[in-house]
Design an enzyme around this catalytic site. Structure first.
Site, PDB file in Angstrom:
ATOM      1  N   TYR A 178       0.910  -1.167   0.070  1.00 21.19           N
ATOM      2  CA  TYR A 178       0.040  -0.087   0.086  1.00 21.19           C
ATOM      3  C   TYR A 178       0.824   1.227  -0.038  1.00 21.19           C
ATOM      4  CZ  TYR A 178      -4.080   3.068   0.955  1.00 21.19           C
ATOM      5  OH  TYR A 178      -4.941   4.088   0.965  1.00 21.19           O
ATOM      6  N   GLU A 185       1.875   6.246  -7.083  1.00 23.03           N
ATOM      7  CA  GLU A 185       0.886   7.376  -7.456  1.00 23.03           C
ATOM      8  C   GLU A 185       1.279   8.743  -7.325  1.00 23.03           C
ATOM      9  OE1 GLU A 185      -2.691   6.039  -5.894  1.00 23.03           O
ATOM     10  OE2 GLU A 185      -2.206   3.897  -6.018  1.00 23.03           O
TER      11      GLU A 185
END
Lengths: 255, 324
Positions: A178, A185
């Site tokens: 994660y 991102e």
């Protein structure tokens, strides 16, 4: 975001045994098994594609191009999940992946899928210059591993033969994947900023007939800022799920 | 048949703990009075945030309900749920309507730090911008005055968190709309005589569009006000009775023949008029969102009318005649 957060809130004890009689109908189960198998296969194709491209080129750079098409296809295909979860609310458990794995909320699901699709199309695809960035490889790898585990988790759960290893992986790998995905991102969006500002991509300026304006550059910055409140919430939510699910395993371990 | 004295015990609806024991309660005491007594022993729970029920998961009892008319013995057991911090409807309305009124004016007068410094304290050269400011300000002034003098509220309070939610909505949209309408680069409705790409239209406003929009807006403002007056007159002061609204002598209320919640219908019409007047996309968005919200409310109200009144007129739709 890359959180493997969808559909996990109520997993806990009913994952393995005992099974409740009220499961999804046979047709719905068949559809969901096929869907999840196809998605698992799709992300495996992406994983294999990445590895092969790396071996051929001998470097990490530009691996995005080798898996661009299947990435777009399978990530966008995840939009079907939003429809599935909406119909499961309508048909009361009829389409749920397995007894006990009831999607916690359409909002959480829809949000994650939409954010992934946003990153795939509105950032990576739209801004050609970022496609060769290493940050793209970072989030693509994180998504790939996460999705392979997640979809195989759903597949096995539907078939009531969930190996403990898959369940453990699902609730443990996110601890690294994660943050890895989120970093990739954010770096990618950040890399896209100068090009968006220069070209005025997806932006509307005044004056115009409808008296409206939209600055995509500012929108992207606000998106990045939104990770600050949202990421910790999702991350700690998954950690709580992990405690719940893996703690019960001692009682129910049968596989 | 009860006479004499009753006792009341109040338990927590979730934990079933005994919270309060009241002896020497009159049989004709109301729930409201019991709430006051409960408040004395638990000062942090003022009456407005108490939900008293017969059943832990049941509906809240009304303040007017009388003890001896409830299905309880001489010792009544009630369940209590804390509704959370409450705020009065009047306070919420004044805050959520006062904000847009002031914010819009700040944009209209081009207060510093909104637009480029060279525009500070200037005014728009388009007369439709002045008209829009008057309409917007009139609308919210009307709402404020109605809150103070017209509306009769069936509930005194609402949960505190609502004020943040509501104010964000009203203030946010007001600022967003006002920004564009009062912007130095605002484009008023223009009527094109010829559609040739090389034709530059003369700087004459789409006067007709603005005129029609103004008529729609004013018509709906009067209509909305008429409905509020009609609804107020349905309910005698201080009472909480509910009756079916019917058309009165005022022609603006004749819409009651076709619609359950014409106040929402007129409100939608007003904002539609304002959208047409300003030709501004954010205003269209605001109208659309408001329409969705009001439709949800209207459908709920319509449903509760149907449930409460057997003889409810069948021709009526919730918000749009025959359609919705």
């Amino acid at each position: 975001m890359s959180a493997p957060a969808i559909g996990t809130t109520k997993t806990a004890h009913s994952d393995v045994a005992p099974k409740k009689k009220r499961g999804p109908g046979a047709l719905a189960t068949a559809y969901l098994v096929i869907y999840n198998v196809v998605m698992t296969a799709g992300w495996l194709v992406i994983a294999v594609g990445l590895v092969r491209a790396y071996l051929v080129r001998g470097s990490y750079h530009g691996l995005y191009f080798s898996i661009e098409k299947p990435l777009k296809f399978f990530q966008t295909g995840a939009l079907l999940e939003v429809i599935q979860y909406i119909s499961s609310n309508v048909m009361i458990m009829l389409c749920s992946p397995a007894p006990g794995i009831v999607p916690s909320s359409v909002v959480l699901t829809g949000f994650q899928v939409l954010s992934r699709v946003f990153l795939t199309w509105a950032v990576t695809h739209s801004v050609r210059e970022v496609q060769s960035e290493d940050s793209v490889l970072l989030f693509v790898s994180a998504w790939t591993i996460t999705e392979i585990i997640r979809y195989s988790f759903y597949t096995f759960s539907l078939l009531n033969h969930l190996p403990y290893l898959i369940k453990w992986a699902r609730y443990t790998f996110f601890l690294v994947l994660y943050p890895m995905g989120v970093t990739g991102e954010l770096l990618t969006i950040y890399a896209a900023l100068p090009y968006v500002q220069k070209t005025g991509l997806y932006s509307v300026t005044l004056p115009n007939k409808y008296n409206f304006s939209f600055d995509y550059y500012t929108f992207l910055i606000l998106t990045m800022v939104s990770y600050i409140p949202l990421f910790p919430q999702l991350y700690f939510h998954m950690m709580r799920q992990r405690k719940k699910v893996l703690a019960h395993v001692e009682e129910y371990k049968t596989e | 048949f009860k006479h004499g004295i009753c006792t009341v015990e109040i338990l927590d609806a979730k934990t079933k703990d005994k919270l309060c024991f009241l002896d020497k309660v009159e049989p004709n005491a109301t729930i409201g009075e019991i709430k006051s007594m409960f408040h004395k022993s638990h000062p942090q729970w003022y009456a407005a945030r108490q939900s008293i029920r017969l059943d832990p998961k049941g509906k809240s009892l009304k303040d007017e309900d009388v003890l001896q008319h409830l299905p309880v013995g001489t010792t009544a057991t009630f369940y209590f749920r804390d509704l959370g911090a409450q705020i009065s409807w009047v306070t919420v309305f004044l805050t959520e309507y006062g904000g847009p009124l002031l914010l819009y004016l700040m944009f209209y007068f081009r207060v510093p730090f909104i637009y480029a410094p060279k525009y500070d304290f200037t005014t728009s050269k388009h007369w439709v911008v002045h008209l829009a400011c008057m309409c917007h300000s009139f609308h919210y002034l009307k709402r404020l005055l109605e809150t103070l003098f017209v509306h009769r509220f069936s509930h005194g309070t609402m949960p505190l968190r609502n004020i943040f939610k509501n104010c964000t909505y009203y203030w946010g949209f007001a600022a967003w709309m006002a920004y564009y309408i009062n912007h130095p680069l605002y484009t008023p409705p223009i009527r094109y005589y010829i559609n040739h790409p090389l034709y530059t239209p003369p700087p004459i406003y789409g006067e007709q569009q603005v005129r029609i929009a103004l008529i729609i807006f004013l018509f709906c403002q009067v209509g909305n006000f008429s409905i509020h007056i009609a609804l107020r007159n349905l309910r005698p002061p201080g009472s909480k009775t509910r009756k079916i609204p019917y058309p009165t002598k005022n022609p603006f209320t004749w819409i009651f023949l076709l619609v359950s919640c014409p106040n929402y219908t007129y409100e939608l019409g007003s904002w539609f008029g304002f959208t047409l007047m300003t030709q501004c996309l954010p205003v269209a968005f605001f109208t659309a969102v408001g329409f969705i919200q009001m439709t949800v409310w209207a459908k709920g109200k319509h449903r509760s009318y149907l449930k409460e009144f057997r003889d409810y007129p069948p021709l009526r739709s919730p918000i749009l005649p025959f359609v919705l």
